[in-house]
Structures are given as structure tokens and as C-alpha cells.
Design a protein around this motif. Structure first.
Motif, short mmCIF file in Angstrom:
data_model
loop_
_atom_site.label_atom_id
_atom_site.label_comp_id
_atom_site.label_asym_id
_atom_site.label_seq_id
_atom_site.Cartn_x
_atom_site.Cartn_y
_atom_site.Cartn_z
N GLU A 1 0.82 -1.21 0.00
CA GLU A 1 0.00 0.00 0.00
C GLU A 1 0.86 1.26 0.00
N ARG A 2 0.31 2.30 -0.59
CA ARG A 2 0.94 3.61 -0.64
C ARG A 2 2.35 3.50 -1.23
N ALA A 3 3.37 3.83 -0.44
CA ALA A 3 4.76 3.77 -0.94
C ALA A 3 5.35 2.38 -0.83
N GLY A 4 4.58 1.41 -0.33
CA GLY A 4 5.04 0.03 -0.29
C GLY A 4 5.53 -0.41 1.08
N ASN A 5 6.00 -1.65 1.12
CA ASN A 5 6.49 -2.29 2.34
C ASN A 5 8.01 -2.40 2.31
N ALA A 6 8.55 -2.92 3.38
CA ALA A 6 9.98 -3.24 3.40
C ALA A 6 10.25 -4.32 2.35
N SER A 7 11.33 -4.16 1.63
CA SER A 7 11.68 -5.06 0.54
C SER A 7 12.39 -6.31 1.07
N LEU A 8 11.82 -7.47 0.81
CA LEU A 8 12.39 -8.73 1.30
C LEU A 8 13.83 -8.91 0.82
N GLU A 9 14.05 -8.70 -0.48
CA GLU A 9 15.38 -8.99 -1.02
C GLU A 9 16.44 -8.07 -0.44
N GLU A 10 16.08 -6.83 -0.14
CA GLU A 10 17.06 -5.91 0.43
C GLU A 10 17.39 -6.29 1.88
N ILE A 11 16.37 -6.66 2.64
CA ILE A 11 16.60 -7.06 4.03
C ILE A 11 17.45 -8.33 4.10
N VAL A 12 17.07 -9.33 3.31
CA VAL A 12 17.77 -10.62 3.36
C VAL A 12 19.23 -10.47 2.93
N MET A 13 19.47 -9.71 1.86
CA MET A 13 20.84 -9.59 1.38
C MET A 13 21.67 -8.65 2.26
N ALA A 14 21.03 -7.69 2.92
CA ALA A 14 21.77 -6.85 3.88
C ALA A 14 22.24 -7.70 5.05
N ILE A 15 21.38 -8.56 5.56
CA ILE A 15 21.75 -9.43 6.68
C ILE A 15 22.82 -10.43 6.24
N ARG A 16 22.67 -10.95 5.04
CA ARG A 16 23.65 -11.92 4.54
C ARG A 16 25.02 -11.27 4.33
N THR A 17 25.01 -10.08 3.73
CA THR A 17 26.26 -9.39 3.42
C THR A 17 26.96 -8.87 4.66
N ARG A 18 26.17 -8.45 5.67
CA ARG A 18 26.75 -7.88 6.89
C ARG A 18 26.36 -8.72 8.11
N GLU A 19 26.49 -10.04 7.99
CA GLU A 19 26.04 -10.95 9.04
C GLU A 19 26.76 -10.70 10.37
N SER A 20 28.04 -10.43 10.33
CA SER A 20 28.76 -10.23 11.59
C SER A 20 28.32 -8.94 12.29
N PHE A 21 27.89 -7.95 11.50
CA PHE A 21 27.40 -6.70 12.08
C PHE A 21 26.07 -6.94 12.80
N PHE A 22 25.17 -7.68 12.16
CA PHE A 22 23.85 -7.94 12.75
C PHE A 22 23.87 -9.12 13.73
N ASP A 23 24.92 -9.94 13.64
CA ASP A 23 24.97 -11.17 14.43
C ASP A 23 23.70 -11.96 14.22
N ALA A 24 23.31 -12.09 12.97
CA ALA A 24 22.04 -12.74 12.62
C ALA A 24 22.14 -13.32 11.22
N HIS A 25 21.23 -14.23 10.91
CA HIS A 25 21.20 -14.81 9.58
C HIS A 25 19.77 -15.22 9.24
N THR A 26 19.51 -15.45 7.96
CA THR A 26 18.25 -16.04 7.52
C THR A 26 18.57 -17.38 6.86
N THR A 27 17.55 -18.16 6.59
CA THR A 27 17.78 -19.46 5.96
C THR A 27 17.21 -19.52 4.55
N LEU A 28 17.08 -18.37 3.90
CA LEU A 28 16.52 -18.34 2.56
C LEU A 28 17.50 -18.88 1.53
N ASN A 29 16.95 -19.44 0.46
CA ASN A 29 17.74 -19.83 -0.70
C ASN A 29 17.82 -18.60 -1.60
N THR A 30 18.82 -17.79 -1.39
CA THR A 30 18.88 -16.48 -2.06
C THR A 30 18.98 -16.59 -3.58
#
Length: 541
Positions: free
Chosen positions: A271-300
Motif C-alpha cells: 500500500e501507498r509507498a510500499g512495504n519493506a523489501s524482502l530482497e534488500e533485508i535478506v541480502m543486507a543481513i547476509r552481506t553484513r552478518e557479523s554486524f547484525f549477528d544474525a542470519h536467515t535461511t533463505l535460498n537467495t
């Protein structure tokens, strides 16, 4: 404690200590991402089929919802919010179909905090392998007073009773405090604690109107964890909108400060200007995993294919400079950049295109390529087509190849996606002729096929495309108001494949259409016919 979102913020402490770029090597010669058993898993809740579908003109039918849901399962999302079952009988059936046929992810249905909605939501998801009922109610004074017209205590009571009622049906119950980012902090804590005691397994803290700023939103999540110890027993979720262009930034700030689930959509649609982008969130966490100390289990590697599918089925183009999935995301035109890429890709690329499923193939097909070569190329691109689907693709392939010297992988992917996402065709495009110039009024003649009968008509317009559209309206017997028209080249070269996307208002409703051809006027005609076919497929006529 006890402060709302607008309380003082210590910017130095908003997200914890910053890491420096040198701490995360991006050298292509070494593994960029190290799997860590110690990092937190972030659950990816995809709401493309519910919140994303609320874009005007992007309504999906049952078959289309199922197709996207199956692809989301291949992508590996943790939760698929398949729809808002009480919104219409058709959406109820669509959610039921997804729940019955898609295995792996949790399948959620949205419901207001009223018994009837919850009854319908359970009817929709009860046959899922892993069902979830998602209940929501406003928590800000703005929503309580101006929309719900009730006081805090009665709303709190309604929230608790709704969670208890949903819990009778389903073990997994998510509760959303709508407009949380504008809610009184102490009241928000009370609602969350009460809903956890009532049985909620997931608590969602949405930035419903995109009001939050990253530092403040991160602080809100951190303060909630400190003030409500019961949150340690459930999954803490966030759902951000993009009204200020900060949906992804706010979601990542929340992850940094303790959120465990992120609600998002493919391509950021919504709606309106849209939602948070899945691909941007997932790849930000993947690329900067040590910064977030987190991961996802997606098949990117399924990201790009999923993005293309959603764009086609919703008829919403992806902007060229869109992060991760835009056509320019991995394009380099600067000579300095090109030199750096040739020497070492890490100089100007922090993500491998292959990691998100973008494949650059030099092999091209022509009109002289045989059926076996075409089928082999399709299989290489990951398409498994039935004989009937292959026949449609082969026919369209020959049509395009006769006018284009070479068919690239991107051409072929576009052809496949167009052919496989067509609605039932009341009218089929056959041919057109146009006459135009700066000293004459444009004239068009169009032939469409209906029930094996060719119907030809002619019309004038203020341009060749307008004349074609007027001609199509004469043939189908319906008029439309063009609300949006987008034309772009989807491949490179002088003989590039053109893609036209239209949004047409017909009898007060918006219908989207898409068409491709090396001839942009033909692509426009196919898109306009596609929009009217969606109108007729919706029970009109």
C-alpha cells in the motif's frame, strides 16, 4: 523507560557499537558469508500475497496466488501470509488453496480482532501443514479515538479476548499492535504483555504508516524487550511501511535491537509507498552478518526469479535502479568501474549476481533453433514446462525470433513469464497496421480473435498507440480510461524486446495489462488487450 517513540534518543547507542568495513572482507577469493551456529535466526514473514496485493490493479486470482506461494516456498521464507480471508469469498478460497497445497512455510491468514474474522481465517488456514492466525487491532490513540472510537481499556480487553478466541482454534497466534510506532509506550507494553499472557506466540510491532526513523524505531524495540520480559518467550516481529523511504532501514534497525521476525514483500510492493523489501533485508543481513549477528535461511538464488514472477503477475514494473533485483543492480557503465570489475569483482560489487539467481548467459537462440535446443535452453534457465506450456512458449518464441536476429536468455525469460501468466483470453491479439506522421492524423487497424473468429476494426487517435487503443475498445465493446502507461526495453540492442505495462480503469475498477514485442506499438496493443481480458475474466462482459 515509559517513553514513546518521540522520546530522547542517544544516537551513539541506538544500534550498538559500529563495526568498520575492514571487519567484513568482501574479497571474492574468500568465502563472504560464514555460517554461524551462534548468530540469531531472523524469520522472514512474506506478506506479498496480502499487504503487497493491496496495490491498486495488482489483485491476484487463486491460480496466481498459488503460483507465487509455491515460489515463495522454494525461496524458503518462514511464513507466507496468504491473504485476508474475510475480505472476499474469492480471497478465502485462494488462502484455502495455498494452505492445502503449499508445504514448508507457516501459512497465515489475517483477521481483525473480531470473532467472525477469526472464524473465517481459521476456515482458510486450518488444512495447512503449519497454520497461523494473525490478529490485529490499533494501539495508538490516533487509531483508537479517530478510527475505532473507543478508549484504551476496552481496546485492550478486545485484543486479549481476540487472542484467546483464536487460540481455541490454532496454537500459533500472532498479534499485531497496529500503528505501534505512534502508540503510547506504556500502553503498548501493557497490550503486548496481556496478549502474551492470553496465548500469543508472535507479537508484531508495526510501523503502519512509515512514521518511524531508524534510531527511534531501534530504540523502541530495545526498550520493549527491556520493559516486557515476557517477549523472551515469543517471537518479536516488525512490519514497516515505506512512506518516508525508510522501511528497510527501520526493519534492519529493529533486527539490530532484538527483533526476530521481519515482515516484508517481494520488490517492496504494498500500500501507498510500499512495504519493506524482502530482497534488500535478506541480502543486507547476509552481506553484513557479523554486524547484525544474525542470519536467515533463505535460498537467495531464488530471489531474482521470485522478483520477476511477482512483477509479471502483479503487472508492477521493477525500477531499473532497484537494489538487488533492478536491471541496473549489477550493470557497470563507467570505464573506471569496468576496469575494476575486470581486475577483481569485489572492487565494485559487494554481492555476487549469482547469489541472487541472476545468470548472465552469452548463448543466444535464433528462429532457426530447433525445438530441442529451445527446450534445453529453458531447462538451463530453470523452467520446467508441461508440453502444453512449451507449445505456447515455442509459438511466441518463433513470433519474436522471426523479427529479432537473436533471442537472449533475458528475452526468453520474458517470453516464458508472459505466456505462463496470461489470464483466460476472451480476445487474442492477431495483427495491427498503423499510419502516422507529423502531418496526418494517426490511423490504426487492429485484428483480434474471439471464438476462432477474426474481428477487424479501425480507428483514429492523437497518436499511433492511442489509435490502436481506440480500435481495441471498438472491437471489445468497452471503453477504458488509461491511468498508467509504462514502456521500456527489457533487453539490450537496437532490436531489443519492448515491454509495455498499462493500468486501465474499466467500469470504475483498475485492471493491469502487460505485453511484449520487438515492436513497441504491438507491445502496447498486447498489454491493452491483456487488461481487457482481465476485466472479462473477472466475470464482466
Amino acid at each position: 523507560m515509559g517513553m514513546g517513540l518521540d522520546g530522547p534518543v542517544d544516537l551513539c547507542d541506538a544500534g550498538g557499537p559500529l563495526s568498520t568495513p575492514v571487519q567484513e572482507s568482501l574479497n571474492w577469493n574468500t568465502p563472504q558469508r560464514k555460517e554461524s551456529t551462534m548468530s540469531r535466526k531472523i524469520h522472514i514473514f512474506d506478506t506479498t500475497l496480502r499487504d503487497g496485493e493491496q496495490v491498486p490493479g495488482a489483485k491476484l486470482n487463486r491460480r496466481q496466488k498459488l503460483e507465487i506461494a509455491e515460489q515463495l516456498a522454494r525461496l524458503g521464507v518462514d511464513v507466507i501470509e496468504a491473504g485476508f480471508p474475510c475480505s472476499s469469498p474469492e480471497d478465502l478460497k485462494a488462502v484455502q488453496t495455498v494452505a492445502e497445497q503449499v508445504k514448508g512455510p507457516v501459512i497465515a491468514g489475517l483477521a481483525r480482532a473480531v470473532q467472525q474474522d477469526i472464524d473465517i481465517a481459521w476456515e482458510a488456514v486450518k488444512k495447512a501443514e503449519r497454520p497461523r492466525i494473525h490478529v490485529f487491532l490499533g494501539s495508538s490513540d490516533i487509531h483508537l479515538q479517530k478510527k475505532l472510537r473507543r478508549d484504551r481499556e476496552s481496546a485492550l480487553h478486545q485484543a486479549v479476548e481476540a487472542v484467546k478466541y483464536a487460540k481455541k482454534y490454532c496454537e500459533d497466534v500472532e498479534y499485531s499492535t497496529e500503528d505501534a510506532s505512534r502508540s503510547d509506550f506504556d500502553y503498548l507494553c501493557r497490550v503486548i504483555e496481556a496478549c502474551i499472557q492470553a496465548g500469543a506466540t508472535v507479537i508484531n510491532v508495526p510501523d503502519t504508516v512509515g512514521y518511524a526513523l531508524p534510531e527511534q524505531y531501534g530504540e523502541l524495540i530495545r526498550n520493549l524487550r527491556e520493559k516486557v520480559p515476557a517477549l523472551d518467550k515469543v517471537i518479536l516481529s516488525v512490519h514497516c511501511h515505506n512512506d518516508l523511504g525508510l522501511a528497510v532501514a527501520n526493519s534492519l534497525a529493529a533486527v539490530r535491537n532484538g527483533a526476530e521476525q521481519v515482515e516484508c514483500t517481494i520488490n517492496g510492493v504494498g500500500e501507498r509507498a510500499g512495504n519493506a523489501s524482502l530482497e534488500e533485508i535478506v541480502m543486507a543481513i547476509r552481506t553484513r552478518e557479523s554486524f547484525f549477528d544474525a542470519h536467515t535461511t533463505l535460498n537467495t538464488k531464488e530471489i531474482y526469479r521470485t522478483s520477476r514472477m511477482v512483477s509479471r503477475l502483479m503487472n508492477i514494473p521493477v525500477q531499473p535502479n532497484k537494489a538487488i533485483v533492478g536491471s541496473n543492480a549489477f550493470a557497470h557503465s563507467s570505464g573506471i568501474h569496468q576496469d575494476g570489475i575486470l581486475k577483481d569483482r569485489s572492487t565494485y560489487e559487494i554481492i555476487r549476481p549469482e547469489d541472487v539467481g541472476i545468470k548472465a548467459h552469452s548463448l543466444v537462440l535464433t528462429a532457426r533453433s530447433g525445438r530441442a535446443a529451445l527446450r534445453h535452453r529453458l531447462e538451463e534457465l530453470g523452467y520446467e514446462l508441461t508440453d502444453e506450456q512449451f507449445q505456447k512458449v515455442h509459438k511466441r518464441f518463433l513470433n519474436v525470433a522471426d523479427r529479432k536476429k537473436e533471442i537472449s536468455s533475458q528475452d526468453l525469460a520474458t517470453i516464458v513469464e508472459i505466456e505462463l501468466t496470461k489470464v483466460s483470453e476472451t480476445y487474442t491479439f492477431d495483427s495491427l497496421q498503423t499510419m502516422s506522421g507529423n502531418t496526418m492524423q494517426p490511423l490504426a487497424s487492429v485484428t483480434l480473435i474471439k471464438d476462432d473468429e477474426k474481428i477487424t476494426d479501425a480507428a483514429t487517435g492523437n497518436g499511433p498507440v492511442n489509435a490502436v487503443f481506440n480500435c481495441i475498445e471498438r472491437i471489445v465493446g468497452e471503453s477504458g480510461e488509461l491511468r498508467d502507461y509504462d514502456l521500456k526495453a527489457v533487453t539490450t540492442g537496437k532490436d531489443a524486446l519492448g515491454e509495455a505495462m498499462v493500468r486501465v480503469e474499466i467500469r470504475g475498477a483498475i485492471y493491469s495489462g502487460i505485453g511484449t514485442s520487438p515492436d513497441v506499438i504491438e507491445a502496447s496493443a498486447r498489454a491493452y488487450v491483456n487488461a481487457f481480458n482481465r476485466f472479462f475474466a473477472n466475470g464482466n462482459g
